[in-house]
Design an enzyme around this catalytic site. Structure first.
Site, PDB file in Angstrom:
ATOM      1  N   ASP A  84       0.819  -1.225   0.000  1.00  0.00           N
ATOM      2  CA  ASP A  84       0.000   0.000   0.000  1.00  0.00           C
ATOM      3  C   ASP A  84       0.850   1.271   0.000  1.00  0.00           C
ATOM      4  OD1 ASP A  84      -2.462  -1.547   0.294  1.00  0.00           O
ATOM      5  OD2 ASP A  84      -1.785  -1.880   2.355  1.00  0.00           O
ATOM      6  N   HIS A  97      -3.922  -1.752  -7.025  1.00  0.00           N
ATOM      7  CA  HIS A  97      -3.216  -0.514  -7.323  1.00  0.00           C
ATOM      8  C   HIS A  97      -4.246   0.551  -7.688  1.00  0.00           C
ATOM      9  CE1 HIS A  97       0.794  -2.707  -8.380  1.00  0.00           C
ATOM     10  NE2 HIS A  97       0.610  -2.541  -7.091  1.00  0.00           N
ATOM     11  N   GLN A 132       2.021  -6.117  -3.371  1.00  0.00           N
ATOM     12  CA  GLN A 132       2.315  -6.184  -1.941  1.00  0.00           C
ATOM     13  C   GLN A 132       3.613  -5.426  -1.617  1.00  0.00           C
ATOM     14  OE1 GLN A 132       1.634  -9.635  -3.308  1.00  0.00           O
ATOM     15  NE2 GLN A 132      -0.504  -9.471  -2.820  1.00  0.00           N
TER      16      GLN A 132
END
Length: 426
Positions: free
Chosen positions: A14, A42, A225
Protein backbone atom coordinates in the site's frame (compact mmCIF):
# COMPACT_ATOMS: atom_id res chain seq x y z
CA UNK A 1 20.48 4.85 -19.26
CA UNK A 2 18.43 2.28 -17.47
CA UNK A 3 16.33 0.12 -19.79
CA UNK A 4 14.81 -2.27 -17.22
CA UNK A 5 13.34 -0.78 -14.06
CA UNK A 6 11.81 -2.70 -11.15
CA UNK A 7 9.25 -1.04 -8.86
CA UNK A 8 8.95 -2.63 -5.41
CA UNK A 9 7.14 -1.77 -2.22
CA UNK A 10 9.59 -1.61 0.68
CA UNK A 11 7.10 -1.79 3.56
CA UNK A 12 3.96 -3.93 4.12
CA UNK A 13 2.35 -2.87 0.86
CA UNK A 14 0.00 0.00 0.00
CA UNK A 15 2.95 2.35 -0.55
CA UNK A 16 1.52 3.88 -3.73
CA UNK A 17 3.24 1.68 -6.32
CA UNK A 18 0.38 1.79 -8.83
CA UNK A 19 0.60 5.53 -9.34
CA UNK A 20 4.35 5.35 -9.90
CA UNK A 21 4.03 2.43 -12.32
CA UNK A 22 1.43 4.43 -14.24
CA UNK A 23 3.78 7.43 -14.32
CA UNK A 24 6.85 5.51 -15.51
CA UNK A 25 4.86 3.33 -17.92
CA UNK A 26 4.81 6.27 -20.31
CA UNK A 27 8.54 5.65 -20.81
CA UNK A 28 8.19 1.85 -21.04
CA UNK A 29 7.51 -0.46 -23.97
CA UNK A 30 6.26 -3.23 -21.67
CA UNK A 31 4.95 -3.34 -18.10
CA UNK A 32 5.19 -6.70 -16.33
CA UNK A 33 3.54 -8.19 -13.24
CA UNK A 34 5.73 -10.94 -11.78
CA UNK A 35 4.12 -12.20 -8.53
CA UNK A 36 1.01 -12.19 -6.38
CA UNK A 37 -2.60 -12.29 -7.45
CA UNK A 38 -5.81 -10.33 -7.16
CA UNK A 39 -5.23 -9.93 -3.42
CA UNK A 40 -3.33 -6.74 -4.28
CA UNK A 41 -4.77 -3.51 -5.62
CA UNK A 42 -3.22 -0.51 -7.32
CA UNK A 43 -5.19 2.73 -7.19
CA UNK A 44 -4.56 5.25 -9.96
CA UNK A 45 -6.01 8.72 -10.47
CA UNK A 46 -5.73 10.02 -14.03
CA UNK A 47 -7.47 13.25 -15.09
CA UNK A 48 -9.53 13.10 -11.90
CA UNK A 49 -10.76 9.58 -12.63
CA UNK A 50 -10.02 6.80 -10.11
CA UNK A 51 -9.17 3.29 -11.36
CA UNK A 52 -8.31 0.28 -9.19
CA UNK A 53 -6.38 -2.55 -10.84
CA UNK A 54 -5.77 -5.99 -9.34
CA UNK A 55 -4.22 -8.30 -11.95
CA UNK A 56 -3.72 -6.18 -15.05
CA UNK A 57 -0.46 -4.16 -15.01
CA UNK A 58 -0.91 -0.46 -14.37
CA UNK A 59 0.58 0.36 -17.77
CA UNK A 60 -2.80 -0.42 -19.30
CA UNK A 61 -3.84 3.20 -18.70
CA UNK A 62 -1.18 4.40 -21.13
CA UNK A 63 -1.64 4.14 -24.87
CA UNK A 64 1.81 2.66 -25.44
CA UNK A 65 2.90 -0.12 -23.13
CA UNK A 66 2.43 -3.83 -23.75
CA UNK A 67 1.10 -5.36 -20.52
CA UNK A 68 2.42 -8.78 -19.49
CA UNK A 69 1.54 -11.11 -16.62
CA UNK A 70 4.45 -13.42 -15.78
CA UNK A 71 4.41 -17.02 -14.59
CA UNK A 72 4.90 -15.95 -10.97
CA UNK A 73 1.39 -14.46 -10.86
CA UNK A 74 -1.55 -16.61 -9.75
CA UNK A 75 -4.62 -15.84 -11.83
CA UNK A 76 -8.28 -15.97 -10.83
CA UNK A 77 -9.90 -16.19 -14.30
CA UNK A 78 -13.26 -14.80 -13.22
CA UNK A 79 -11.62 -11.81 -11.52
CA UNK A 80 -9.36 -11.18 -14.52
CA UNK A 81 -12.21 -11.37 -17.03
CA UNK A 82 -14.25 -9.01 -14.85
CA UNK A 83 -11.39 -6.55 -14.69
CA UNK A 84 -10.96 -6.69 -18.47
CA UNK A 85 -14.67 -6.09 -19.01
CA UNK A 86 -14.68 -3.13 -16.62
CA UNK A 87 -11.77 -1.44 -18.36
CA UNK A 88 -13.08 -2.06 -21.85
CA UNK A 89 -16.50 -0.70 -20.89
CA UNK A 90 -14.65 2.48 -19.95
CA UNK A 91 -13.14 2.64 -23.45
CA UNK A 92 -9.70 1.17 -22.59
CA UNK A 93 -8.37 -1.44 -25.04
CA UNK A 94 -7.13 -4.45 -23.06
CA UNK A 95 -7.32 -7.78 -24.91
CA UNK A 96 -5.07 -6.68 -27.76
CA UNK A 97 -2.40 -5.38 -25.38
CA UNK A 98 -2.46 -7.98 -22.61
CA UNK A 99 -0.23 -11.08 -22.61
CA UNK A 100 -0.61 -13.87 -20.05
CA UNK A 101 2.02 -16.49 -19.35
CA UNK A 102 0.67 -19.96 -20.09
CA UNK A 103 2.46 -21.10 -16.92
CA UNK A 104 0.43 -18.91 -14.53
CA UNK A 105 -1.24 -21.02 -11.81
CA UNK A 106 -5.03 -20.81 -11.82
CA UNK A 107 -7.10 -19.96 -8.74
CA UNK A 108 -10.22 -22.12 -8.60
CA UNK A 109 -13.28 -21.82 -6.37
CA UNK A 110 -11.90 -24.61 -4.17
CA UNK A 111 -8.80 -22.51 -3.38
CA UNK A 112 -10.93 -19.61 -2.20
CA UNK A 113 -13.15 -21.89 -0.12
CA UNK A 114 -10.12 -23.50 1.51
CA UNK A 115 -8.54 -20.11 2.23
CA UNK A 116 -11.67 -18.89 4.03
CA UNK A 117 -12.13 -22.15 5.92
CA UNK A 118 -8.55 -22.03 7.22
CA UNK A 119 -8.82 -18.46 8.42
CA UNK A 120 -12.04 -19.29 10.23
CA UNK A 121 -10.44 -22.32 11.87
CA UNK A 122 -7.46 -20.25 13.06
CA UNK A 123 -9.75 -17.97 15.04
CA UNK A 124 -7.72 -15.38 16.94
CA UNK A 125 -4.55 -16.68 15.28
CA UNK A 126 -5.82 -15.84 11.79
CA UNK A 127 -3.12 -14.48 9.48
CA UNK A 128 -5.41 -11.90 7.92
CA UNK A 129 -5.50 -13.18 4.35
CA UNK A 130 -7.91 -11.68 1.84
CA UNK A 131 -9.67 -15.04 1.42
CA UNK A 132 -8.94 -14.95 -2.31
CA UNK A 133 -7.27 -18.39 -2.50
CA UNK A 134 -3.74 -17.10 -2.95
CA UNK A 135 -2.01 -19.33 -0.39
CA UNK A 136 -3.73 -22.58 -1.40
CA UNK A 137 -2.98 -22.08 -5.11
CA UNK A 138 0.72 -21.45 -4.40
CA UNK A 139 0.66 -24.65 -2.31
CA UNK A 140 -0.72 -26.56 -5.30
CA UNK A 141 2.05 -25.08 -7.43
CA UNK A 142 4.72 -26.25 -4.99
CA UNK A 143 3.04 -29.66 -4.67
CA UNK A 144 3.19 -29.98 -8.48
CA UNK A 145 -0.46 -30.74 -9.00
CA UNK A 146 -1.69 -27.24 -9.77
CA UNK A 147 -3.74 -26.17 -12.76
CA UNK A 148 -2.11 -23.63 -15.11
CA UNK A 149 -3.59 -21.32 -17.73
CA UNK A 150 -2.24 -23.67 -20.42
CA UNK A 151 -4.36 -26.44 -18.88
CA UNK A 152 -7.41 -24.22 -18.79
CA UNK A 153 -7.08 -23.58 -22.52
CA UNK A 154 -6.84 -27.30 -23.39
CA UNK A 155 -10.16 -29.08 -22.67
CA UNK A 156 -8.71 -32.60 -22.79
CA UNK A 157 -5.80 -31.74 -20.49
CA UNK A 158 -8.10 -29.83 -18.14
CA UNK A 159 -10.47 -32.78 -17.79
CA UNK A 160 -7.54 -35.08 -17.04
CA UNK A 161 -6.10 -32.90 -14.26
CA UNK A 162 -9.03 -31.13 -12.68
CA UNK A 163 -10.77 -34.08 -11.05
CA UNK A 164 -7.84 -35.02 -8.85
CA UNK A 165 -7.30 -31.45 -7.68
CA UNK A 166 -10.95 -30.96 -6.78
CA UNK A 167 -11.18 -34.32 -5.03
CA UNK A 168 -8.19 -33.40 -2.87
CA UNK A 169 -9.54 -29.98 -1.86
CA UNK A 170 -13.07 -31.24 -1.33
CA UNK A 171 -11.72 -33.93 1.00
CA UNK A 172 -10.01 -31.25 3.12
CA UNK A 173 -13.07 -29.02 3.13
CA UNK A 174 -15.47 -31.79 4.11
CA UNK A 175 -13.44 -33.90 6.53
CA UNK A 176 -10.94 -31.49 8.10
CA UNK A 177 -12.60 -28.09 8.08
CA UNK A 178 -16.21 -29.35 8.16
CA UNK A 179 -17.09 -26.95 5.34
CA UNK A 180 -19.26 -27.41 2.28
CA UNK A 181 -17.46 -29.08 -0.67
CA UNK A 182 -17.55 -27.63 -4.18
CA UNK A 183 -19.70 -28.89 -7.04
CA UNK A 184 -17.11 -30.57 -9.29
CA UNK A 185 -19.15 -30.31 -12.48
CA UNK A 186 -19.83 -26.62 -11.96
CA UNK A 187 -16.17 -25.81 -11.29
CA UNK A 188 -15.15 -27.78 -14.39
CA UNK A 189 -17.68 -25.99 -16.59
CA UNK A 190 -16.59 -22.58 -15.32
CA UNK A 191 -12.91 -23.40 -15.85
CA UNK A 192 -13.46 -24.58 -19.43
CA UNK A 193 -15.46 -21.45 -20.28
CA UNK A 194 -12.84 -19.18 -18.74
CA UNK A 195 -10.03 -21.00 -20.52
CA UNK A 196 -11.70 -20.42 -23.88
CA UNK A 197 -12.06 -16.70 -23.14
CA UNK A 198 -8.43 -16.26 -22.02
CA UNK A 199 -6.78 -18.47 -24.65
CA UNK A 200 -6.17 -15.67 -27.23
CA UNK A 201 -4.11 -13.75 -24.66
CA UNK A 202 -1.74 -16.61 -23.71
CA UNK A 203 1.89 -16.18 -24.73
CA UNK A 204 5.50 -16.92 -23.78
CA UNK A 205 6.14 -13.90 -21.57
CA UNK A 206 9.79 -14.80 -20.91
CA UNK A 207 10.65 -15.06 -24.60
CA UNK A 208 8.88 -11.79 -25.32
CA UNK A 209 10.82 -10.01 -22.57
CA UNK A 210 14.18 -11.23 -23.83
CA UNK A 211 13.28 -10.19 -27.37
CA UNK A 212 12.37 -6.71 -26.15
CA UNK A 213 15.58 -6.53 -24.13
CA UNK A 214 17.69 -7.43 -27.16
CA UNK A 215 15.91 -4.70 -29.12
CA UNK A 216 16.88 -2.15 -26.49
CA UNK A 217 13.28 -1.57 -25.40
CA UNK A 218 12.37 -0.14 -21.99
CA UNK A 219 10.87 -2.63 -19.52
CA UNK A 220 9.05 -1.92 -16.27
CA UNK A 221 8.52 -4.68 -13.68
CA UNK A 222 5.61 -4.06 -11.33
CA UNK A 223 5.55 -5.62 -7.87
CA UNK A 224 2.49 -6.29 -5.75
CA UNK A 225 2.32 -6.18 -1.94
CA UNK A 226 5.48 -5.06 -0.13
CA UNK A 227 8.91 -6.49 0.66
CA UNK A 228 8.06 -7.01 4.35
CA UNK A 229 5.37 -9.44 3.20
CA UNK A 230 7.90 -11.61 1.35
CA UNK A 231 7.48 -15.26 2.34
CA UNK A 232 11.23 -15.61 2.99
CA UNK A 233 12.21 -12.15 4.25
CA UNK A 234 9.01 -10.79 5.79
CA UNK A 235 7.26 -11.02 9.15
CA UNK A 236 6.63 -14.77 8.79
CA UNK A 237 4.02 -16.26 9.06
CA UNK A 238 2.13 -12.98 8.65
CA UNK A 239 3.24 -12.69 5.04
CA UNK A 240 1.93 -13.37 1.56
CA UNK A 241 2.65 -16.62 -0.29
CA UNK A 242 5.15 -15.36 -2.86
CA UNK A 243 8.47 -13.55 -3.11
CA UNK A 244 7.70 -9.84 -3.16
CA UNK A 245 11.39 -8.93 -3.16
CA UNK A 246 13.59 -8.43 -6.22
CA UNK A 247 14.32 -12.16 -6.59
CA UNK A 248 10.68 -12.63 -7.52
CA UNK A 249 11.30 -10.67 -10.72
CA UNK A 250 13.72 -13.30 -11.98
CA UNK A 251 11.68 -16.36 -11.06
CA UNK A 252 8.30 -14.80 -11.81
CA UNK A 253 9.15 -13.30 -15.20
CA UNK A 254 12.14 -15.34 -16.38
CA UNK A 255 14.86 -12.70 -16.58
CA UNK A 256 18.38 -12.70 -15.16
CA UNK A 257 20.05 -10.38 -12.63
CA UNK A 258 21.92 -8.68 -15.45
CA UNK A 259 18.62 -7.76 -17.08
CA UNK A 260 17.74 -5.39 -14.22
CA UNK A 261 19.27 -1.91 -14.46
CA UNK A 262 17.48 -0.02 -11.69
CA UNK A 263 15.38 -0.86 -8.62
CA UNK A 264 12.98 1.81 -7.37
CA UNK A 265 11.79 1.25 -3.82
CA UNK A 266 8.45 2.84 -2.90
CA UNK A 267 7.91 3.89 0.71
CA UNK A 268 5.46 6.07 2.55
CA UNK A 269 6.68 8.93 4.71
CA UNK A 270 5.18 6.92 7.59
CA UNK A 271 4.24 3.22 7.86
CA UNK A 272 1.00 1.30 7.41
CA UNK A 273 -0.08 -2.31 7.55
CA UNK A 274 -3.31 -4.13 6.66
CA UNK A 275 -4.39 -7.28 8.47
CA UNK A 276 -2.70 -9.12 11.32
CA UNK A 277 0.97 -9.32 12.19
CA UNK A 278 3.66 -7.46 14.12
CA UNK A 279 4.10 -3.73 13.57
CA UNK A 280 6.69 -2.15 15.93
CA UNK A 281 5.85 1.51 15.23
CA UNK A 282 2.06 1.17 15.22
CA UNK A 283 0.24 4.07 16.87
CA UNK A 284 -3.01 3.63 18.74
CA UNK A 285 -3.40 7.31 19.52
CA UNK A 286 -4.45 10.58 17.99
CA UNK A 287 -1.36 10.71 15.74
CA UNK A 288 -2.19 7.30 14.26
CA UNK A 289 -5.82 8.27 13.71
CA UNK A 290 -4.73 11.53 12.08
CA UNK A 291 -2.49 9.63 9.66
CA UNK A 292 -5.29 7.21 8.79
CA UNK A 293 -7.79 10.00 8.18
CA UNK A 294 -5.52 12.28 6.18
CA UNK A 295 -3.98 9.39 4.23
CA UNK A 296 -7.37 7.78 3.50
CA UNK A 297 -5.89 4.50 4.71
CA UNK A 298 -8.20 1.78 3.48
CA UNK A 299 -7.15 -1.22 1.37
CA UNK A 300 -7.76 -0.83 -2.38
CA UNK A 301 -8.75 -4.49 -2.70
CA UNK A 302 -10.52 -5.29 0.57
CA UNK A 303 -11.53 -1.91 1.97
CA UNK A 304 -9.99 -2.92 5.30
CA UNK A 305 -8.63 -0.04 7.43
CA UNK A 306 -4.85 0.19 7.54
CA UNK A 307 -2.95 0.37 10.80
CA UNK A 308 -0.69 3.45 10.92
CA UNK A 309 2.59 4.33 12.63
CA UNK A 310 5.80 6.30 12.38
CA UNK A 311 8.36 5.52 9.68
CA UNK A 312 10.41 2.42 10.55
CA UNK A 313 13.90 3.19 9.22
CA UNK A 314 15.31 -0.08 10.61
CA UNK A 315 12.96 -2.24 8.55
CA UNK A 316 13.23 0.05 5.54
CA UNK A 317 17.04 -0.11 5.56
CA UNK A 318 16.85 -3.92 5.65
CA UNK A 319 14.57 -3.95 2.60
CA UNK A 320 16.82 -1.48 0.78
CA UNK A 321 19.73 -3.88 1.25
CA UNK A 322 17.84 -7.07 0.34
CA UNK A 323 16.47 -5.55 -2.87
CA UNK A 324 19.56 -3.64 -3.96
CA UNK A 325 17.46 -0.46 -4.14
CA UNK A 326 18.94 2.12 -6.50
CA UNK A 327 16.69 4.95 -5.39
CA UNK A 328 13.57 5.55 -3.30
CA UNK A 329 10.27 7.18 -4.12
CA UNK A 330 8.69 8.66 -0.99
CA UNK A 331 4.90 8.97 -1.01
CA UNK A 332 2.29 10.74 1.14
CA UNK A 333 4.65 13.26 2.72
CA UNK A 334 1.69 15.65 2.86
CA UNK A 335 0.00 13.43 5.48
CA UNK A 336 2.66 14.66 7.93
CA UNK A 337 2.14 18.34 7.07
CA UNK A 338 1.39 20.35 10.20
CA UNK A 339 2.68 17.86 12.77
CA UNK A 340 4.63 19.74 15.44
CA UNK A 341 7.20 16.95 15.30
CA UNK A 342 7.56 13.59 13.61
CA UNK A 343 9.33 10.47 14.77
CA UNK A 344 11.45 7.88 13.01
CA UNK A 345 12.35 4.46 14.41
CA UNK A 346 16.16 4.22 14.33
CA UNK A 347 16.72 1.04 16.37
CA UNK A 348 14.95 -1.84 18.13
CA UNK A 349 15.14 -2.78 21.79
CA UNK A 350 14.31 -6.27 22.99
CA UNK A 351 16.01 -8.14 20.14
CA UNK A 352 19.67 -8.91 19.48
CA UNK A 353 19.41 -8.91 15.69
CA UNK A 354 16.97 -8.02 12.94
CA UNK A 355 13.77 -10.06 13.52
CA UNK A 356 13.32 -13.06 11.22
CA UNK A 357 9.95 -14.28 12.46
CA UNK A 358 6.79 -13.06 14.17
CA UNK A 359 8.03 -14.10 17.62
CA UNK A 360 11.14 -11.92 17.34
CA UNK A 361 9.17 -9.10 15.75
CA UNK A 362 6.75 -9.13 18.68
CA UNK A 363 9.66 -8.42 21.05
CA UNK A 364 11.01 -5.53 18.98
CA UNK A 365 10.37 -2.19 20.67
CA UNK A 366 11.06 0.95 18.63
CA UNK A 367 13.71 3.47 19.59
CA UNK A 368 12.66 6.83 18.16
CA UNK A 369 14.43 9.91 16.95
CA UNK A 370 12.26 13.04 17.04
CA UNK A 371 12.49 15.47 14.12
CA UNK A 372 10.90 18.95 14.02
CA UNK A 373 7.80 19.20 11.85
CA UNK A 374 7.14 21.84 9.22
CA UNK A 375 4.61 24.47 8.34
CA UNK A 376 3.16 24.65 4.86
CA UNK A 377 1.44 22.28 2.47
CA UNK A 378 3.54 19.81 0.47
CA UNK A 379 0.56 18.37 -1.43
CA UNK A 380 0.79 18.89 -5.18
CA UNK A 381 4.30 20.35 -5.16
CA UNK A 382 6.23 19.65 -8.37
CA UNK A 383 9.34 21.76 -7.75
CA UNK A 384 11.83 20.77 -5.04
CA UNK A 385 12.48 24.46 -4.36
CA UNK A 386 8.93 24.77 -3.02
CA UNK A 387 9.42 22.16 -0.28
CA UNK A 388 9.39 23.56 3.27
CA UNK A 389 12.86 23.46 4.81
CA UNK A 390 11.63 21.12 7.56
CA UNK A 391 10.28 18.66 5.01
CA UNK A 392 13.57 18.74 3.11
CA UNK A 393 15.43 18.06 6.37
CA UNK A 394 13.14 15.07 7.00
CA UNK A 395 13.97 13.65 3.57
CA UNK A 396 17.69 14.16 4.14
CA UNK A 397 17.52 12.32 7.46
CA UNK A 398 15.67 9.38 5.90
CA UNK A 399 18.33 9.06 3.21
CA UNK A 400 21.05 8.87 5.85
CA UNK A 401 19.19 6.37 8.04
CA UNK A 402 18.19 3.93 5.30
CA UNK A 403 21.35 4.29 3.19
CA UNK A 404 19.58 5.10 -0.07
CA UNK A 405 18.87 8.31 -1.99
CA UNK A 406 15.37 9.63 -2.53
CA UNK A 407 15.06 10.00 -6.30
CA UNK A 408 11.34 10.75 -6.45
CA UNK A 409 8.71 12.32 -4.24
CA UNK A 410 5.01 11.70 -4.85
CA UNK A 411 2.99 14.66 -3.59
CA UNK A 412 -0.53 13.48 -4.39
CA UNK A 413 -2.52 10.74 -6.12
CA UNK A 414 -2.64 12.58 -9.45
CA UNK A 415 -0.24 11.40 -12.15
CA UNK A 416 1.48 14.80 -12.43
CA UNK A 417 1.91 15.41 -8.65
CA UNK A 418 5.60 14.54 -8.25
CA UNK A 419 9.02 15.96 -7.54
CA UNK A 420 11.60 14.07 -9.59
CA UNK A 421 15.17 14.46 -8.39
CA UNK A 422 16.51 11.70 -10.64
CA UNK A 423 14.41 9.84 -13.20
CA UNK A 424 14.76 6.04 -13.14
CA UNK A 425 15.03 5.90 -16.94
CA UNK A 426 17.55 8.72 -16.94
Amino acid sequence: MARSVVILGTQWGDEGKGKIVDLLAHDADAVVRFQGGHNAGHTLVVDGRKTVLHLIPSGILTDRARCLVGNGVVVAPDALLGEIAGLESAGIEVKGRLGLSSACPVILACHEALDRAREKARGKKAIGTTGRGIGPVYEDKASRHGIRLADLADPARLADKLGGVLDYHNFLLRHYYEAEPLDVARVADDAARQGEALKPMLCDVTDELHTLRRQGRALLFEGAQGALLDIDHGTYPFVTSSNTTVGGVMTGAGVGPGDIDYVLGITKAYTTRVGSGPFPTELDDENGRRMAERGVEFGATTGRPRRCGWLDAVALRRMVRINGVTGLCLTKLDVLDGFASVKVCVDYEGVDAFPLGAEEWARARPVYETIPGWEGDTRGITDAADLPSGARAYLDRIETLVEAPIHMLSTGPEREANVIFQHPYG
